[in-house]
Write a protein that holds these residues in place. Structure first.
Motif, PDB file in Angstrom:
ATOM      1  N   VAL A   1       0.837  -1.201   0.000  1.00 27.54           N
ATOM      2  CA  VAL A   1       0.000   0.000   0.000  1.00 27.54           C
ATOM      3  C   VAL A   1       0.877   1.260   0.000  1.00 27.54           C
ATOM      4  O   VAL A   1       0.564   2.250  -0.670  1.00 27.54           O
ATOM      5  N   ILE A   2       1.979   1.227   0.735  1.00 24.78           N
ATOM      6  CA  ILE A   2       2.902   2.363   0.741  1.00 24.78           C
ATOM      7  C   ILE A   2       3.481   2.576  -0.662  1.00 24.78           C
ATOM      8  O   ILE A   2       3.573   3.720  -1.140  1.00 24.78           O
ATOM      9  N   ALA A   3       3.868   1.501  -1.323  1.00 23.25           N
ATOM     10  CA  ALA A   3       4.405   1.617  -2.685  1.00 23.25           C
ATOM     11  C   ALA A   3       3.365   2.222  -3.623  1.00 23.25           C
ATOM     12  O   ALA A   3       3.694   3.082  -4.459  1.00 23.25           O
ATOM     13  N   ASP A   4       2.109   1.788  -3.487  1.00 30.86           N
ATOM     14  CA  ASP A   4       1.034   2.351  -4.316  1.00 30.86           C
ATOM     15  C   ASP A   4       0.853   3.841  -4.033  1.00 30.86           C
ATOM     16  O   ASP A   4       0.583   4.634  -4.950  1.00 30.86           O
ATOM     17  N   THR A   5       0.982   4.222  -2.768  1.00 27.34           N
ATOM     18  CA  THR A   5       0.823   5.635  -2.390  1.00 27.34           C
ATOM     19  C   THR A   5       1.937   6.483  -2.982  1.00 27.34           C
ATOM     20  O   THR A   5       1.705   7.590  -3.487  1.00 27.34           O
ATOM     21  N   HIS A   6       3.163   5.979  -2.932  1.00 24.47           N
ATOM     22  CA  HIS A   6       4.280   6.712  -3.546  1.00 24.47           C
ATOM     23  C   HIS A   6       4.059   6.869  -5.049  1.00 24.47           C
ATOM     24  O   HIS A   6       4.307   7.939  -5.617  1.00 24.47           O
ATOM     25  N   GLU A   7       3.590   5.813  -5.700  1.00 19.44           N
ATOM     26  CA  GLU A   7       3.351   5.881  -7.139  1.00 19.44           C
ATOM     27  C   GLU A   7       2.229   6.867  -7.455  1.00 19.44           C
ATOM     28  O   GLU A   7       2.308   7.630  -8.429  1.00 19.44           O
ATOM     29  N   ALA A   8       1.181   6.882  -6.630  1.00 20.02           N
ATOM     30  CA  ALA A   8       0.086   7.835  -6.832  1.00 20.02           C
ATOM     31  C   ALA A   8       0.588   9.261  -6.666  1.00 20.02           C
ATOM     32  O   ALA A   8       0.197  10.165  -7.416  1.00 20.02           O
ATOM     33  N   ARG A   9       1.464   9.485  -5.693  1.00 22.64           N
ATOM     34  CA  ARG A   9       2.059  10.807  -5.509  1.00 22.64           C
ATOM     35  C   ARG A   9       2.832  11.223  -6.751  1.00 22.64           C
ATOM     36  O   ARG A   9       2.728  12.368  -7.213  1.00 22.64           O
ATOM     37  N   ASN A  10       3.623  10.295  -7.276  1.00 25.05           N
ATOM     38  CA  ASN A  10       4.436  10.604  -8.453  1.00 25.05           C
ATOM     39  C   ASN A  10       3.565  10.924  -9.661  1.00 25.05           C
ATOM     40  O   ASN A  10       3.867  11.853 -10.427  1.00 25.05           O
ATOM     41  N   ARG A  11       2.489  10.155  -9.849  1.00 26.40           N
ATOM     42  CA  ARG A  11       1.575  10.421 -10.965  1.00 26.40           C
ATOM     43  C   ARG A  11       0.946  11.796 -10.834  1.00 26.40           C
ATOM     44  O   ARG A  11       0.873  12.561 -11.798  1.00 26.40           O
ATOM     45  N   GLN A  12       0.489  12.119  -9.624  1.00 24.41           N
ATOM     46  CA  GLN A  12      -0.137  13.415  -9.411  1.00 24.41           C
ATOM     47  C   GLN A  12       0.859  14.545  -9.631  1.00 24.41           C
ATOM     48  O   GLN A  12       0.535  15.581 -10.212  1.00 24.41           O
ATOM     49  N   ARG A  13       2.114  14.345  -9.182  1.00 26.53           N
ATOM     50  CA  ARG A  13       3.141  15.366  -9.374  1.00 26.53           C
ATOM     51  C   ARG A  13       3.408  15.606 -10.857  1.00 26.53           C
ATOM     52  O   ARG A  13       3.542  16.747 -11.305  1.00 26.53           O
ATOM     53  N   ARG A  14       3.448  14.508 -11.626  1.00 29.51           N
ATOM     54  CA  ARG A  14       3.692  14.652 -13.065  1.00 29.51           C
ATOM     55  C   ARG A  14       2.549  15.399 -13.747  1.00 29.51           C
ATOM     56  O   ARG A  14       2.771  16.243 -14.623  1.00 29.51           O
ATOM     57  N   ILE A  15       1.321  15.088 -13.337  1.00 27.68           N
ATOM     58  CA  ILE A  15       0.158  15.766 -13.921  1.00 27.68           C
ATOM     59  C   ILE A  15       0.171  17.246 -13.567  1.00 27.68           C
ATOM     60  O   ILE A  15      -0.052  18.117 -14.425  1.00 27.68           O
ATOM     61  N   GLU A  16       0.440  17.549 -12.305  1.00 25.63           N
ATOM     62  CA  GLU A  16       0.468  18.945 -11.876  1.00 25.63           C
ATOM     63  C   GLU A  16       1.576  19.727 -12.586  1.00 25.63           C
ATOM     64  O   GLU A  16       1.392  20.884 -12.968  1.00 25.63           O
ATOM     65  N   GLN A  17       2.721  19.083 -12.759  1.00 26.69           N
ATOM     66  CA  GLN A  17       3.816  19.744 -13.455  1.00 26.69           C
ATOM     67  C   GLN A  17       3.472  19.985 -14.920  1.00 26.69           C
ATOM     68  O   GLN A  17       3.790  21.038 -15.482  1.00 26.69           O
ATOM     69  N   ALA A  18       2.818  19.003 -15.526  1.00 23.85           N
ATOM     70  CA  ALA A  18       2.422  19.155 -16.924  1.00 23.85           C
ATOM     71  C   ALA A  18       1.390  20.269 -17.083  1.00 23.85           C
ATOM     72  O   ALA A  18       1.455  21.070 -18.020  1.00 23.85           O
ATOM     73  N   LEU A  19       0.441  20.317 -16.156  1.00 26.02           N
ATOM     74  CA  LEU A  19      -0.570  21.365 -16.204  1.00 26.02           C
ATOM     75  C   LEU A  19       0.055  22.730 -15.966  1.00 26.02           C
ATOM     76  O   LEU A  19      -0.250  23.698 -16.656  1.00 26.02           O
ATOM     77  N   ALA A  20       0.980  22.817 -15.000  1.00 24.36           N
ATOM     78  CA  ALA A  20       1.651  24.088 -14.718  1.00 24.36           C
ATOM     79  C   ALA A  20       2.482  24.542 -15.910  1.00 24.36           C
ATOM     80  O   ALA A  20       2.598  25.739 -16.180  1.00 24.36           O
ATOM     81  N   ALA A  21       3.047  23.586 -16.636  1.00 17.81           N
ATOM     82  CA  ALA A  21       3.867  23.933 -17.795  1.00 17.81           C
ATOM     83  C   ALA A  21       3.004  24.411 -18.953  1.00 17.81           C
ATOM     84  O   ALA A  21       3.468  25.142 -19.824  1.00 17.81           O
ATOM     85  N   THR A  22       1.750  23.994 -18.973  1.00 20.74           N
ATOM     86  CA  THR A  22       0.861  24.396 -20.055  1.00 20.74           C
ATOM     87  C   THR A  22       0.347  25.807 -19.881  1.00 20.74           C
ATOM     88  O   THR A  22       0.342  26.610 -20.815  1.00 20.74           O
TER      89      THR A  22
END
Length: 214
Positions: free
Chosen positions: A114-135
């Protein structure tokens, strides 16, 4: 963290109560040494006795929470992980074999996943937020385009279902954190994160479509 490691519960916030009706007395057993009581509890847990779930939560939720908070460095996320671990363990109890693994060791294994899944979810959200901020900043050189983007964001938020719409309005327009949004709406933190992740993906797609029109 090894299953037999000592948990310093005084320096770590404690997890939320067990989500079952039956309340169990909280104890602090030595998880490194199996006992007849542990074996009986494991058997009852496997057989679906809700009292065993409450007892297991009382005994080992602090262990699960401590492992999670040390990995995630966030008490709210660790509480969310603790709840998910016991829910997953209860739903998957048919796969638990007391002859092969002790219950706290089995719970620790679920915790790692579950911790590994949480870290991966954090990373996905960070990538999305960065992509949106870059747009969005790419258009700030033109005030009219910036206004269009803000209108598009607001319009896309209005298209969301009621709960995601509330979540995104609180995040974008009230500048609330995910924890504050969860408290404000009375939602689990994990639910708020899921709504934001899906909504950010949708917003990013909408803005990319808008880019193609200029």
């Amino acid at each position: 963290m090894l299953v037999g490691a000592e948990v310093d519960t005084e320096t770590v916030p404690q997890p939320r109560p067990c989500p079952v009706r039956v309340l169990a007395r909280r104890t602090h057993p030595d998880v490194s040494t199996p006992t007849d009581d542990d074996s009986a509890l494991a058997g009852a847990f496997q057989n679906g006795d809700e009292r065993a779930l409450a007892a297991a939560y009382a005994r080992w939720s602090s262990l699960v929470f401590t492992i999670a908070v040390r990995s995630l460095a966030n008490a709210a996320d660790a509480e969310d992980v603790t709840q998910k671990v016991f829910i997953a363990a209860w739903r998957g109890r048919a796969g638990f074999d007391p002859a092969r693994s002790r219950l706290p060791a089995w719970l620790t294994g679920i915790t790692r996943h579950v911790i590994a899944d949480t870290h991966e979810a954090r990373n996905r959200q960070r990538r999305i937020e960065q992509a949106l901020a870059a747009t969005v900043p790419a258009h700030r050189v033109d005030d009219s385009i910036s206004v269009v983007n803000r209108v598009l964001v607001g319009d896309e938020i209005d298209r969301l279902e009621p709960v995601p719409r509330q979540v995104m309005r609180l995040a974008f327009f009230d500048d609330l954190t995910q924890v504050q949004i969860a408290d404000s709406l009375g939602l689990p933190l994990g639910t708020v994160k899921s709504h934001m992740r899906r909504s950010l993906t949708r917003l990013r797609t909408r803005l990319e479509v808008s880019d193609d029109s200029y």
